[in-house]
Design an enzyme around this catalytic site. Structure first.
Site, PDB file in Angstrom:
ATOM      1  N   ARG A  31      -8.259  67.209  11.878  1.00  0.00           N
ATOM      2  CA  ARG A  31      -8.827  65.945  12.385  1.00  0.00           C
ATOM      3  C   ARG A  31      -9.999  65.503  11.518  1.00  0.00           C
ATOM      4  O   ARG A  31     -10.382  64.334  11.518  1.00  0.00           O
ATOM      5  CB  ARG A  31      -9.237  66.058  13.855  1.00  0.00           C
ATOM      6  CG  ARG A  31      -9.841  64.775  14.419  1.00  0.00           C
ATOM      7  CD  ARG A  31      -9.629  64.542  15.930  1.00  0.00           C
ATOM      8  NE  ARG A  31      -9.713  65.746  16.707  1.00  0.00           N
ATOM      9  CZ  ARG A  31     -10.848  66.376  17.051  1.00  0.00           C
ATOM     10  NH1 ARG A  31     -12.007  65.862  16.693  1.00  0.00           N
ATOM     11  NH2 ARG A  31     -10.819  67.493  17.735  1.00  0.00           N
ATOM     12  N   TYR A  65      -7.437  38.731  10.832  1.00  0.00           N
ATOM     13  CA  TYR A  65      -6.185  39.355  11.255  1.00  0.00           C
ATOM     14  C   TYR A  65      -6.209  39.512  12.783  1.00  0.00           C
ATOM     15  O   TYR A  65      -7.237  39.848  13.357  1.00  0.00           O
ATOM     16  CB  TYR A  65      -6.053  40.710  10.548  1.00  0.00           C
ATOM     17  CG  TYR A  65      -4.917  41.549  11.051  1.00  0.00           C
ATOM     18  CD1 TYR A  65      -3.606  41.205  10.770  1.00  0.00           C
ATOM     19  CD2 TYR A  65      -5.152  42.685  11.822  1.00  0.00           C
ATOM     20  CE1 TYR A  65      -2.554  41.974  11.247  1.00  0.00           C
ATOM     21  CE2 TYR A  65      -4.114  43.458  12.289  1.00  0.00           C
ATOM     22  CZ  TYR A  65      -2.815  43.092  12.007  1.00  0.00           C
ATOM     23  OH  TYR A  65      -1.787  43.854  12.478  1.00  0.00           O
ATOM     24  N   ASP A 110     -12.185  43.340   4.152  1.00  0.00           N
ATOM     25  CA  ASP A 110     -10.811  43.830   4.322  1.00  0.00           C
ATOM     26  C   ASP A 110     -10.039  43.415   3.067  1.00  0.00           C
ATOM     27  O   ASP A 110      -9.798  42.231   2.826  1.00  0.00           O
ATOM     28  CB  ASP A 110     -10.203  43.201   5.588  1.00  0.00           C
ATOM     29  CG  ASP A 110      -8.770  43.688   5.865  1.00  0.00           C
ATOM     30  OD1 ASP A 110      -8.061  44.044   4.906  1.00  0.00           O
ATOM     31  OD2 ASP A 110      -8.376  43.662   7.040  1.00  0.00           O
ATOM     32  N   LYS A 168       0.425  48.315   4.112  1.00  0.00           N
ATOM     33  CA  LYS A 168       0.918  47.155   3.376  1.00  0.00           C
ATOM     34  C   LYS A 168       1.153  47.522   1.910  1.00  0.00           C
ATOM     35  O   LYS A 168       1.954  48.389   1.634  1.00  0.00           O
ATOM     36  CB  LYS A 168      -0.079  46.000   3.558  1.00  0.00           C
ATOM     37  CG  LYS A 168      -0.567  45.818   5.021  1.00  0.00           C
ATOM     38  CD  LYS A 168       0.524  45.376   5.972  1.00  0.00           C
ATOM     39  CE  LYS A 168       0.129  45.452   7.454  1.00  0.00           C
ATOM     40  NZ  LYS A 168      -1.092  44.776   7.832  1.00  0.00           N
TER      41      LYS A 168
HETATM   42  C1  PLP Z   1      -1.969  44.766   8.927  1.00  0.00           C
HETATM   43  C2  PLP Z   1      -3.402  44.422   8.739  1.00  0.00           C
HETATM   44  C3  PLP Z   1      -4.414  45.136   9.398  1.00  0.00           C
HETATM   45  C4  PLP Z   1      -4.107  46.236  10.394  1.00  0.00           C
HETATM   46  O1  PLP Z   1      -3.521  47.347   9.786  1.00  0.00           O
HETATM   47  P1  PLP Z   1      -2.499  48.371  10.534  1.00  0.00           P
HETATM   48  O2  PLP Z   1      -2.172  49.337   9.460  1.00  0.00           O
HETATM   49  O3  PLP Z   1      -1.339  47.567  11.020  1.00  0.00           O
HETATM   50  O4  PLP Z   1      -3.271  48.975  11.675  1.00  0.00           O
HETATM   51  C5  PLP Z   1      -5.728  44.782   9.133  1.00  0.00           C
HETATM   52  N1  PLP Z   1      -6.033  43.784   8.279  1.00  0.00           N
HETATM   53  C6  PLP Z   1      -5.089  43.072   7.640  1.00  0.00           C
HETATM   54  C7  PLP Z   1      -5.492  41.981   6.705  1.00  0.00           C
HETATM   55  C8  PLP Z   1      -3.742  43.353   7.852  1.00  0.00           C
HETATM   56  O5  PLP Z   1      -2.804  42.629   7.222  1.00  0.00           O
END
Ligand code: PLP
Length: 416
Positions: free
Chosen positions: A62, A115, A189, A214
């Site tokens: 963890r 998001y 982000d 992604k």
């Molecule tokens: C998909 C996404 C998230 C969240 O990520 P997860 O892996 O689905 O928890 C946060 N910010 C952006 C810009 C995203 O496209």
């Protein structure tokens, strides 16, 4: 490579080699997957030293795991940060970071569009615990300056913004915020760009968060996230945000899959960007299309800022059709190659409708206030042959304007 120690390897080479030394793993070209929850100590003293941090070894997965650690070294290097923390999801990275940094009475200043789940974590989550969420249009420096106050501890934004493709000037926002107070943490982000296209820490940001689900993973086969920052901040987020608060621990298998995906990150991003540029140029001329949102178009309002801070314009775009929401539904339902799916950054071209899918976490009234129109269609342009992608969108759009020719004027793609 003793004689080549001084060479600064390019991004593509570092994405392949950084963070892993096969000679310390039996020569195994690929990193082993350490499927273990715990680590045995030689003595009680060694165990105590692991827990106190005096001995840097692992003690429980963890907190850390060797496969995860290899990924973290690679991501830290690629983002040009000191350290990284890999997490169970992008939301795990974002929530662990914010839980670590804020307390009741603090204000988080955020861009007006986020998001969907980041929006609901802040507005429906953190706000319940006495953290104030203040929205401003981050493309307007005055709006940022006039909303900073003594309670602001975090400034948070995405760029390009999911889903409407506005672009925020990272260096300009950082200068305004740091000019006000050095103590405010700037979080970006960087999911849409990845470090292959944009490195916010070099432009003044303090912390980068990612959905590694992604582009970093790149193959749509896992859920994961990451945080990159200074060693001190990352360690705090590891020990409070993940270990104590969220438990958003990445699995060794996911860490391995991201390591595999990142090897081809530079190559994939190059093709995503090329395909998106050609598709955007076709769409912008199409008689069924009202508007294309893509910073790579010279006519896009964010083109100059994007050219300044991004190495290329990314693989994401959005559009509005002349027939609005109904037109969007018709186009999506007529696509034959592209998939109707949320998520992004996969090999497959993915198309979705934010108002009913990723951004349905906003109410209709909230979407109107936060710049997410009901007819907006979001496209994650994949790695298929561009001729096939163009064919698919042209045939789906042709159902909206049966009278138009299949190849619109101004078409700049390869001949199909
Ligand atoms: C998909 C996404 C998230 C969240 O990520 P997860 O892996 O689905 O928890 C946060 N910010 C952006 C810009 C995203 O496209």
């Amino acid at each position: 490579m003793a004689n080549n120690d001084k060479i600064q390897l390019s991004f593509a080479s570092r994405a392949i080699h950084l963070g892993y030394d096969s000679s310390t793993h039996e020569g195994s070209l690929n990193p082993p997957i350490y499927m273990t929850s715990t680590f045995a100590f030689d003595t009680v003293n060694q165990g105590a030293d692991r827990f106190s941090g005096e001995d840097p070894g692992h003690f429980y997965s963890r907190i850390s795991n060797p496969t995860q650690e290899i990924l973290e070294k690679k991501l830290a290097g690629l983002e040009e940060g000191e350290a990284a923390l890999a997490t169970a999801s992008g939301m795990g990275a974002i929530s662990a970071t914010l839980w670590t940094l804020v307390k009741p009475g603090d204000q988080i200043l955020v861009d007006e569009t986020l998001y969907g789940c980041t929006f609901s974590f802040m507005v429906h989550g953190l706000q319940k615990f006495g953290v104030e969420i203040c929205f401003a249009d981050f493309t307007d420096p005055d709006a940022i300056a006039s909303n900073l106050d003594g309670k602001t501890t975090v400034v948070y934004f995405e760029t390009p913004v999911n889903p409407n493709m506005r672009v925020v000037d990272i260096a300009a926002v950082s200068a305004i915020v740091k000019g006000y107070s050095d103590d405010i943490m700037i979080i970006v982000d960087n999911t849409y760009c990845t470090p292959a296209l944009q490195r916010p820490l070099t432009l003044g940001a303090d912390i980068v968060v990612h959905s590694a689900t992604k582009y970093l993973g790149g193959h749509g086969d896992l859920i994961a996230g990451a945080v990159v920052s200074t060693a001190t901040i990352v360690e705090q987020i590891r020990l409070y945000g993940v270990k104590d608060m969220t438990g958003a621990v990445i699995s060794p298998m996911s860490a391995f899959l991201i390591l595999r995906g990142v090897k081809t990150l530079a190559l994939r991003m190059e093709r995503h960007c090329q395909n998106a540029q050609i598709l955007a140029e076709m769409l912008v001329c199409h008689p069924a299309v009202e508007k294309v949102f893509f910073p790579g178009l010279a006519t896009d309002p964010w083109h100059l800022i994007a050219s300044k801070q991004m190495d290329s314009f990314g693989g994401m775009l959005a559009l509005e059709l002349k027939k609005g929401f109904a037109g969007g539904v018709q186009m999506l339902n007529n696509l034959k190659l592209a998939k109707i799916a949320v998520s992004l950054g996969d090999a497959e071209t993915l198309v979705q409708h934010p108002a009913s899918m990723t951004h349905s976490t906003y109410s209709l009234e909230e979407r109107q206030r936060h710049g997410i129109t009901e007819g907006l269609v979001r496209i994650s342009v994949g790695l298929e042959d561009i001729d096939d992608i163009l064919w698919d969108f042209q045939q789906a759009l042709a159902t909206l304007v049966p009278e138009a020719t299949s190849v619109p004027l101004g078409y700049t793609g390869k001949d199909s």
